[in-house]
Scaffold this motif. Structure first.
Motif, PDB file in Angstrom:
ATOM      1  N   ARG A  83     -46.812 -24.432  68.840  1.00 47.14           N
ATOM      2  CA  ARG A  83     -46.914 -23.321  69.789  1.00 47.14           C
ATOM      3  C   ARG A  83     -45.564 -22.875  70.343  1.00 47.14           C
ATOM      4  O   ARG A  83     -45.513 -22.190  71.362  1.00 47.14           O
ATOM      5  CB  ARG A  83     -47.853 -23.713  70.925  1.00 47.14           C
ATOM      6  N   GLY A  84     -44.475 -23.275  69.724  1.00 49.94           N
ATOM      7  CA  GLY A  84     -43.173 -22.891  70.250  1.00 49.94           C
ATOM      8  C   GLY A  84     -42.842 -23.672  71.509  1.00 49.94           C
ATOM      9  O   GLY A  84     -43.391 -24.743  71.746  1.00 49.94           O
ATOM     10  N   VAL A  85     -41.952 -23.140  72.328  1.00 47.23           N
ATOM     11  CA  VAL A  85     -41.526 -23.820  73.552  1.00 47.23           C
ATOM     12  C   VAL A  85     -42.496 -23.518  74.690  1.00 47.23           C
ATOM     13  O   VAL A  85     -43.074 -24.421  75.290  1.00 47.23           O
ATOM     14  CB  VAL A  85     -40.086 -23.398  73.942  1.00 47.23           C
ATOM     15  N   HIS A 129     -40.162 -18.197  67.938  1.00 54.69           N
ATOM     16  CA  HIS A 129     -40.633 -18.203  66.544  1.00 54.69           C
ATOM     17  C   HIS A 129     -39.934 -19.286  65.722  1.00 54.69           C
ATOM     18  O   HIS A 129     -40.564 -19.942  64.888  1.00 54.69           O
ATOM     19  CB  HIS A 129     -40.423 -16.831  65.899  1.00 54.69           C
ATOM     20  N   LEU A 130     -38.650 -19.466  65.946  1.00 53.15           N
ATOM     21  CA  LEU A 130     -37.923 -20.494  65.182  1.00 53.15           C
ATOM     22  C   LEU A 130     -38.366 -21.897  65.566  1.00 53.15           C
ATOM     23  O   LEU A 130     -38.500 -22.772  64.687  1.00 53.15           O
ATOM     24  CB  LEU A 130     -36.417 -20.313  65.367  1.00 53.15           C
ATOM     25  N   ALA A 184     -34.544 -14.670  72.881  1.00 53.34           N
ATOM     26  CA  ALA A 184     -35.500 -15.640  73.437  1.00 53.34           C
ATOM     27  C   ALA A 184     -36.797 -15.618  72.630  1.00 53.34           C
ATOM     28  O   ALA A 184     -37.369 -16.672  72.319  1.00 53.34           O
ATOM     29  CB  ALA A 184     -35.777 -15.328  74.901  1.00 53.34           C
ATOM     30  N   HIS A 185     -37.235 -14.445  72.240  1.00 51.84           N
ATOM     31  CA  HIS A 185     -38.434 -14.327  71.418  1.00 51.84           C
ATOM     32  C   HIS A 185     -38.204 -14.962  70.042  1.00 51.84           C
ATOM     33  O   HIS A 185     -39.060 -15.671  69.526  1.00 51.84           O
ATOM     34  CB  HIS A 185     -38.830 -12.859  71.297  1.00 51.84           C
ATOM     35  N   VAL A 187     -29.061  -7.203  77.993  1.00 49.70           N
ATOM     36  CA  VAL A 187     -30.338  -7.653  78.563  1.00 49.70           C
ATOM     37  C   VAL A 187     -31.423  -7.605  77.483  1.00 49.70           C
ATOM     38  O   VAL A 187     -32.202  -8.545  77.319  1.00 49.70           O
ATOM     39  CB  VAL A 187     -30.725  -6.800  79.795  1.00 49.70           C
ATOM     40  N   PHE A 188     -31.447  -6.516  76.743  1.00 48.34           N
ATOM     41  CA  PHE A 188     -32.425  -6.360  75.664  1.00 48.34           C
ATOM     42  C   PHE A 188     -32.242  -7.459  74.614  1.00 48.34           C
ATOM     43  O   PHE A 188     -33.220  -8.061  74.156  1.00 48.34           O
ATOM     44  CB  PHE A 188     -32.283  -4.970  75.043  1.00 48.34           C
TER      45      PHE A 188
END
Length: 193
Positions: A60-62, A42-43, A37-38, A30-31
Motif C-alpha cells: 500500500r505504499g507509505v 508508487h515506487l 511525493a506521489h 510546489v507542484f
C-alpha cells in the motif's frame, strides 16, 4: 449602465498571471514536490511487491500502511489525477518555445490518465464494472495490471514534465525573450531579472 466586471474572473486572471509570472518558479517547485511525493508512493508500492514480495493487496505504499483506505479510495486517486491535470493546465501559460511543447505533451497524457481515473470513479460509484469483474477497471488495465499501469502513466506524464522544466530553465535566447517569468537559469553575461 455598464456591466460590472465579474470578480471571480478578475481573481482567476490575477492568479494565472501570478503563478505564470514572478511566482512561476515557486509554483513549479510546489507542484513538483506534490508530483515527486506521489511518485514515491508508487515506487514504494512497487518495491513492496517486487523486492519485498508482498501480496498486491498488502502493498500500500507509505501512506497506505497507516491509512489502508487511501489505496482503495477511487475518490483519492481521482482527486490526485485532477490536481495533476489542473496543475499542468494552470502552469502552461508560463512556458514558451520547446518547453511549452513538452509541457503540453505531459498535459495531454494527463488528460487521458484523468479520463481513466474518471472511468474508475464512475464504476466505483455505480457498482457497474467494465468486463463484469469484482473491481473497477480502466481501459488499458485489460492489458496491463493496475500497479504497473499507474507506474507507466506516472512515468509518461513525469518524463515530459522534466524535459519541459529543464528546457524552461535553460532556454534559447529567443525563448528567454518570450518568457514572462524569471525561471531561466542565470548565465554569465545575462542581465539580472
Amino acid at each position: 449602465m455598464a456591466a460590472r466586471p465579474d470578480p471571480t474572473t478578475h481573481h482567476r486572471g490575477r492568479l494565472l498571471a501570478t503563478v505564470n509570472g514572478d511566482r512561476h518558479r515557486t509554483a513549479l517547485w510546489v507542484f513538483m514536490v506534490v508530483v515527486v511525493a506521489h511518485w514515491a508512493e508508487h515506487l514504494v508500492q512497487a518495491a513492496q511487491i517486487y523486492v519485498l514480495d508482498w501480496p498486491v493487496p498488502e502493498a500500500r505504499g507509505v501512506l497506505g500502511i497507516p491509512f489502508p483506505w487511501l489505496v482503495t479510495s477511487e475518490w483519492m486517486h481521482y482527486g490526485y489525477a485532477l490536481i495533476m491535470l489542473v496543475g499542468l493546465f494552470l502552469l502552461l501559460p508560463g512556458f514558451s518555445g520547446r518547453s511549452r511543447s513538452w509541457w503540453l505533451a505531459s498535459l495531454w497524457i494527463q488528460v487521458w490518465h484523468h479520463l481513466e481515473h474518471l472511468l474508475l470513479l464512475l464504476q466505483a460509484l455505480t457498482g457497474s464494472h467494465l468486463g463484469g469483474g469484482a473491481a473497477p477497471m480502466s481501459l488499458i488495465q485489460f492489458v496491463v495490471p493496475r500497479v504497473e499501469l499507474h507506474l507507466l502513466y506516472n512515468a509518461l506524464v513525469f518524463a515530459p514534465m522534466v524535459v519541459a522544466m529543464y528546457l524552461h530553465t535553460h532556454p534559447r535566447p529567443d525563448e528567454a525573450a518570450a518568457m514572462s517569468c524569471g525561471c531561466a537559469a542565470a548565465r554569465e553575461g545575462d542581465p539580472v531579472r
